[in-house]
Design a protein around this motif. Sequence first.
Motif, PDB file in Angstrom:
ATOM      1  N   UNK A  13      64.827  30.552   6.339  1.00  0.00           N
ATOM      2  CA  UNK A  13      65.119  29.890   5.064  1.00  0.00           C
ATOM      3  C   UNK A  13      64.541  30.707   3.909  1.00  0.00           C
ATOM      4  N   UNK A  14      63.312  31.204   4.077  1.00  0.00           N
ATOM      5  CA  UNK A  14      62.681  32.020   3.045  1.00  0.00           C
ATOM      6  C   UNK A  14      63.474  33.298   2.813  1.00  0.00           C
ATOM      7  N   UNK A  15      63.899  33.926   3.899  1.00  0.00           N
ATOM      8  CA  UNK A  15      64.667  35.164   3.766  1.00  0.00           C
ATOM      9  C   UNK A  15      66.024  34.908   3.111  1.00  0.00           C
ATOM     10  N   UNK A  16      66.640  33.778   3.414  1.00  0.00           N
ATOM     11  CA  UNK A  16      67.922  33.454   2.787  1.00  0.00           C
ATOM     12  C   UNK A  16      67.748  33.214   1.291  1.00  0.00           C
ATOM     13  N   UNK A  17      66.641  32.610   0.907  1.00  0.00           N
ATOM     14  CA  UNK A  17      66.370  32.406  -0.523  1.00  0.00           C
ATOM     15  C   UNK A  17      66.217  33.755  -1.222  1.00  0.00           C
ATOM     16  N   UNK A  18      65.566  34.720  -0.536  1.00  0.00           N
ATOM     17  CA  UNK A  18      65.430  36.066  -1.097  1.00  0.00           C
ATOM     18  C   UNK A  18      66.797  36.724  -1.264  1.00  0.00           C
ATOM     19  N   UNK A  19      67.670  36.548  -0.290  1.00  0.00           N
ATOM     20  CA  UNK A  19      69.020  37.115  -0.364  1.00  0.00           C
ATOM     21  C   UNK A  19      69.785  36.490  -1.528  1.00  0.00           C
ATOM     22  N   UNK A  20      69.643  35.179  -1.709  1.00  0.00           N
ATOM     23  CA  UNK A  20      70.324  34.505  -2.830  1.00  0.00           C
ATOM     24  C   UNK A  20      69.821  35.036  -4.174  1.00  0.00           C
ATOM     25  N   UNK A  21      68.522  35.295  -4.260  1.00  0.00           N
ATOM     26  CA  UNK A  21      67.969  35.875  -5.495  1.00  0.00           C
ATOM     27  C   UNK A  21      68.541  37.271  -5.718  1.00  0.00           C
ATOM     28  N   UNK A  22      68.662  38.026  -4.641  1.00  0.00           N
ATOM     29  CA  UNK A  22      69.229  39.371  -4.724  1.00  0.00           C
ATOM     30  C   UNK A  22      70.674  39.311  -5.215  1.00  0.00           C
ATOM     31  N   UNK A  23      71.437  38.364  -4.690  1.00  0.00           N
ATOM     32  CA  UNK A  23      72.835  38.204  -5.104  1.00  0.00           C
ATOM     33  C   UNK A  23      72.916  37.839  -6.579  1.00  0.00           C
ATOM     34  N   UNK A  24      72.033  36.944  -7.009  1.00  0.00           N
ATOM     35  CA  UNK A  24      71.991  36.548  -8.425  1.00  0.00           C
ATOM     36  C   UNK A  24      71.710  37.760  -9.312  1.00  0.00           C
TER      37      UNK A  24
END
Length: 155
Positions: free
Chosen positions: A58-69
Motif C-alpha cells: 500500500x505504501x509503495x502504491x501511494x509512492x507510485x501515485x505520487x510519481x504519476x501525479x
Amino acid sequence: MNKNLKLLAVTAAAFVIGFSASNFAMSDVPASYKVAVVDVTQVVNSSNQVKALKKEQQTKMEEVLKYIDKARKDVAAVSDEKQKKALEEKYNKELLAKRDKLEKEYTTKLAAIDKSISSTIDAQAKAGNYDLVLAKGVVLHGGTDITQEVIKAVK
C-alpha cells in the motif's frame, strides 16, 4: 424369465466384486491413520507477514501515485509538443520499470511467505503425528482441525 435370472446374477456378482474391491483398497489404511484439516485462508489472513506485506504494498502504491501525479504536472508544464511527447515516453518507461520491479519484489516475498506457511503447517502436522493434512474447504466431514495451532505458530 431366463434373461431376468441372468441379469440378476450378473448384477449380484458385480455388486459383490465392487464391495470386495472397496474393502481391499481400504485394507492398506491403518486404523490409526490421522487426518488433519487447515483453513488456509484463515491462516493467511492471520499472518503478520501477510499483513506487513499488504501494508508495504500500500505504501509503495501511494509512492507510485505520487510519481504519476508529478509526471502529469511535469508533462502539463511543457508547451512544446515534441518535448511533451518525449517526456511522456520517459515517464511511461520509468513507470513500467517501477511496476515490474514492484511486481517482482511482491511475487518473491509472497512466495517466501507461502513457503513459510507451508513449512509451519508441515511442522504442526509432524508434531501432531498426522499422516495427512487437507485444506478445510475440500473436506466435507472428519479430520482434526489444526487451524488455530498453525495460526499461533505463524504469528
